[in-house]
Design an enzyme around this catalytic site. Structure first.
Site, short mmCIF file in Angstrom:
data_model
loop_
_atom_site.label_atom_id
_atom_site.label_comp_id
_atom_site.label_asym_id
_atom_site.label_seq_id
_atom_site.Cartn_x
_atom_site.Cartn_y
_atom_site.Cartn_z
CB VAL A 186 0.70 -16.40 3.70
CG1 VAL A 186 -0.79 -16.19 3.82
CG2 VAL A 186 1.29 -15.69 2.50
CE1 TYR B 240 0.27 -6.96 -1.69
CE2 TYR B 240 0.46 -8.72 -3.30
CZ TYR B 240 0.06 -8.28 -2.06
OH TYR B 240 -0.53 -9.15 -1.17
CE LYS C 232 -1.55 -7.07 1.57
NZ LYS C 232 -1.77 -8.50 1.64
CB SER D 56 0.14 -9.78 4.41
OG SER D 56 -0.55 -10.20 3.27
CE1 TYR E 279 -5.09 -9.66 5.30
CE2 TYR E 279 -4.03 -11.41 6.54
CZ TYR E 279 -3.97 -10.37 5.64
OH TYR E 279 -2.78 -10.04 5.09
O1 DON Z 1 -0.65 -11.53 -2.06
C1 DON Z 1 -0.47 -12.59 -1.47
O2 DON Z 1 -1.27 -13.50 -1.55
C2 DON Z 1 0.77 -12.75 -0.62
N1 DON Z 1 1.90 -12.19 -1.22
C3 DON Z 1 0.60 -12.14 0.74
C4 DON Z 1 -0.63 -12.63 1.47
C5 DON Z 1 -0.49 -12.65 2.93
O3 DON Z 1 0.57 -12.63 3.50
C6 DON Z 1 -1.74 -12.79 3.69
N2 DON Z 1 -1.46 -12.87 5.11
N3 DON Z 1 -1.74 -13.55 5.98
#
Ligand code: DON
Length: 308
Positions: free
Chosen positions: A260, A190, A69, A66, A242
């Site tokens: 993540v 994405y 982003k 993420s 978040y």
């Molecule tokens: O879209 C997703 O679920 C992952 N590629 C990225 C989510 C993420 O990194 C949330 N962060 N803490």
């Protein structure tokens, strides 16, 4: 700042961080991420004066997830402008998890902010036709000063095979006419952005560019406009962690974005960029050790934006 004292404090932060690793866990909803070493931990701090401080696993490659982003938001603001971006996505904290779908369905005709999955998918849609993944990788390499930045095909395939929830968000966005391109194309861009392999040092480099208003302090090169950086840092502060963003802003007090994969990107404005890698996550999907480390460094060196 005394260099030895600062290095000593980074090492102390690491020791504190290590203590909480057992209370978190690696992400398992993307099968390839479940293979990460839960006990890995590294930090890199890049200062405006050109000093690099490191400790632990600061050269281990992991996927940015993420934190990408932040990059796509920067590029969207630069290429499309503030009005076009804000037409697609809001800038309010959602108070929900990163992959939440409810607030988009019930309360809104656009995603709450660009740091949650729905918002990032809307931004990816905006970018299709204006750029492509190859160019976004090149921009990321420059912003992170990381010529070895690479695409992690295994993580990408693993997520594309299991991202039913993001696919559902994509189709909900389509049903609300928020995205205009093919849902699968948007998902691919994405997810590819989330699959860039970075290190804590790469993140520290990007954070320093943001801390320095978009200018590389080493050579004076403008990499991002000051207005883009102002927007991005503010949204990182209010939404970057978040549904943990409010508490993090109170207790640590500087813009940070988590992924993540275990990464944290932190901006100590006008001073330094911090990158952290620790794949053991808390219940909100943020690096559990990094939280403790950043809180310690913030308190020790008065880094809170509103320090007294
Ligand atoms: O879209 C997703 O679920 C992952 N590629 C990225 C989510 C993420 O990194 C949330 N962060 N803490």
């Amino acid at each position: 700042m005394d260099k030895k004292l600062f290095q000593y404090s980074i090492d102390s932060a690491m020791e504190l961080g290590r203590k909480v690793i057992p209370y978190g866990d690696v992400a398992t909803y993307i099968p390839e991420l479940a293979k990460a070493d839960k006990h890995a931990l590294g930090i890199a701090v890049q200062t405006r004066q050109g000093e690099l401080y490191t400790a632990g696993d600061c050269s281990t490659r992991f996927t940015i997830q993420s934190i990408s982003k932040v990059i796509t938001l920067c590029v969207a603001l630069e290429k499309c402008g503030y009005a076009a971006v804000l037409d697609k996505v809001g800038m309010e904290p959602s108070g929900e998890a990163f992959n939440s779908i409810v607030e988009l369905d019930l309360n809104s005709n656009k995603p709450y902010n660009p740091m949650i999955n729905s918002g990032a998918l809307a931004i990816a849609d905006l970018l299709i036709g204006k750029t492509n993944f190859t160019e976004l990788m090149e921009i990321s390499r420059r912003l992170m000063k990381d010529p070895d930045l690479r695409f992690d095909e295994k993580v990408y395939q693993s997520e594309m095979a299991t991202c039913a929830r993001n696919r559902a968000i994509g189709w909900l966005l389509k049903s609300k006419d928020i995205i205009s391109n093919d849902v699968e194309e948007v998902l691919k861009l994405y997810t590819a952005m989330c699959s860039m392999g970075v290190t804590a040092v790469s993140l520290a480099n990007l954070a320093l560019i943001l801390a320095n208003g978009g200018v590389d302090p080493q050579n004076g090169e403008w990499l991002l406009s000051a207005s883009t950086v102002k927007v991005v840092k503010t949204i990182m502060l209010t939404c970057g962690m978040y549904d943990g963003s409010g508490r993090f802003a109170v207790e640590v007090g500087f813009p940070t974005k988590s992924g993540v994969g275990g990464g944290l990107l932190s901006v100590v404005d006008k001073e330094m960029g911090i990158g952290i890698y620790g794949p053991s996550l808390d219940s909100k999907g943020n690096c559990i050790a990094g939280n403790v480390m950043l809180k310690y460094l913030s308190q020790t060196f008065n880094m809170h934006l509103f320090h007294s």
